[in-house]
Scaffold this motif. Structure first.
Motif, mmCIF file in Angstrom:
data_model
loop_
_atom_site.group_PDB
_atom_site.id
_atom_site.type_symbol
_atom_site.label_atom_id
_atom_site.label_comp_id
_atom_site.label_asym_id
_atom_site.label_seq_id
_atom_site.Cartn_x
_atom_site.Cartn_y
_atom_site.Cartn_z
ATOM 1 N N SER A 264 0.847 -1.188 0.000
ATOM 2 C CA SER A 264 0.000 0.000 0.000
ATOM 3 C C SER A 264 0.882 1.237 0.000
ATOM 4 C CB SER A 264 -0.913 0.013 1.235
ATOM 5 O OG SER A 264 -1.563 1.256 1.379
ATOM 6 N N SER B 93 0.132 3.723 1.658
ATOM 7 C CA SER B 93 0.056 4.208 3.039
ATOM 8 C C SER B 93 1.205 3.694 3.895
ATOM 9 C CB SER B 93 -1.287 3.798 3.668
ATOM 10 O OG SER B 93 -1.376 2.397 3.789
ATOM 11 N N SER C 94 -1.855 8.215 -3.536
ATOM 12 C CA SER C 94 -2.500 7.769 -2.299
ATOM 13 C C SER C 94 -3.988 8.095 -2.308
ATOM 14 C CB SER C 94 -1.823 8.390 -1.079
ATOM 15 O OG SER C 94 -1.926 9.803 -1.095
ATOM 16 N N SER D 209 -6.902 5.569 -1.324
ATOM 17 C CA SER D 209 -7.790 5.810 -0.185
ATOM 18 C C SER D 209 -9.246 5.977 -0.611
ATOM 19 C CB SER D 209 -7.326 7.048 0.596
ATOM 20 O OG SER D 209 -7.406 8.213 -0.211
#
Length: 390
Positions: free
Chosen positions: A11, A13, A45, A49
């Motif tokens: 990810s 993140s 991102s 998200s």
């Protein structure tokens, strides 16, 4: 030279914004805009998200970082792809051929910006270590493909310099076409028109007048001028266009709901009639280029699409000293508006030797055809004969 150690994450993140942007847009850390707004941490991102990419979308993020002596040297926006949708460098025929022969094309590795046919750096590097970074990323992609028994690895819409580095690492170089407008030092739109043939110049003036007489007003917005209502209007336009083109839009509403964060990077051109927004174009602003991304309308008005997407983009690029406008994938209709056929580069590593030879032969034939088409398109450009190759 210290060997590069590769690390794959599941990810974006899991990576810090500072780490990613130190390779993706180091020029922006000194002030000003990034060269490529789509490669920034905030853009990638946000895709994740918002659920636009991730499980269930066919785009599984696997961002790749390479370090030497614990110093970040390189990065790549890597994905595991379960299909070939949203890439715009089309390999469906390759998938069909391999699967007819008893092989399995998906999943594959893809270095790209999802749903974004815009040229930019894909083999990201700390400044001063570009050659080392490119070699390290390409070697890592090849190793990952072979060790995981995936069919292939692809780097799409890369720069010409990145493409030139590929063959030394077993990657095939592919050439395709887009339509880009180049700023030849124009001070205003009329300077651009002066480079066109008389007939084409008159046609574009007539087209712009027709569009501007649609019965409403056209506004150009960027930065703090953009409000939530404008993003909501763009979402409605995008949803309508996406449903007609792809069956369902790639980007989720959550992406648009949180898109105020992109305002500094965005140029909107919106048309309003009788108190409501009826059409709009969304562009992203790079340091050197304006990237046209999405268009949509809930009313049909003659030539309004050309005005919002192409002419206003040229107006803005000239006024702000940008070098070019990239108006997205496909569309020979762009040629008449000064957007010329331009080489677009990608790299492809095919694991199976026999299939790799077949693809290489295909790409060589395609390359010759692309170069011939670009030459032919130049003869059809709206520019005066003494300007067509300027």
């Amino acid at each position: 030279m210290e060997p590069l150690a590769a690390q794959v994450f599941s990810s974006f993140s899991e990576i810090s914004e500072d780490d990613w942007d130190s390779c993706a847009c180091p020029e922006a850390q000194l002030g000003g805009r990034p060269l490529d707004p789509f490669m920034t941490y905030r853009f990638l991102s946000a895709l994740e998200s918002s659920g636009s990419i991730g499980p269930g979308t066919g785009w599984l993020p696997r961002p790749l970082l390479l370090r030497a002596d614990d110093v970040l040297v390189a990065a790549a926006p890597l994905f595991i792809k379960q299909h070939s949708q949203g890439e715009y460098i089309f390999d469906h025929a390759w998938a069909d051929a391999l699967e007819r022969a008893g092989g399995q094309y998906y999943p594959k590795l893809q270095v790209a910006v999802p749903f974004t046919p815009a040229t930019g750096r894909r083999l990201l590097a700390r400044p001063g270590r570009e050659a080392e970074a490119r070699a390290g990323i390409l070697a890592a992609l090849r190793t990952m493909t072979e060790q995981t028994e995936l069919s292939s690895a692809h780097v799409t819409f890369c720069t010409a310099d990145e493409a030139a580095a590929g063959p030394a690492h077993g990657f095939l170089h592919r050439l395709t076409i887009q339509y880009h407008w180049q700023n030849r030092g124009y001070a205003e739109y009329d300077d651009f028109l002066a480079d066109l043939s008389s007939r084409k110049r008159k046609a574009l003036r007539k087209e712009r007048a027709e569009a501007q007489a649609f019965g409403g007003e056209i506004v150009t917005l960027t930065g703090p001028e953009i409000a939530p209502e404008h993003w909501q209007a763009l979402w409605q336009f995008y949803q309508d266009t996406g449903a007609r083109k792809w069956g369902r839009p790639y980007l989720t509403q959550a992406f648009f709901d949180n898109a105020m964060a992109f305002n500094p990077d965005v140029l909107m051109v919106l048309a309003r009639r009788n108190g409501r927004w009826v059409a709009g174009a969304l562009n992203f602003i790079g340091r050197e280029a304006l990237f046209g991304r999405y268009w949509g309308a809930i009313e049909d008005h003659a030539s309004l699409h050309f005005e919002l997407c192409y002419h206003r983009a040229i107006d803005w690029a000239i006024a702000h000293g940008l070098l070019r406008v990239e108006a997205g994938a496909q569309g020979e209709h762009k040629l008449a508006r000064g957007y010329l056929g331009t080489e677009v580069h990608s790299l492809h590593y095919i694991a199976d030797p026999g299939f790799r030879r077949a693809v290489a032969e295909y790409l060589e034939r395609e390359r010759r055809a692309v170069l011939q088409e670009i030459d032919e398109l130049a003869t059809l450009s709206p520019f005066r004969r003494d300007q067509s190759r300027a």
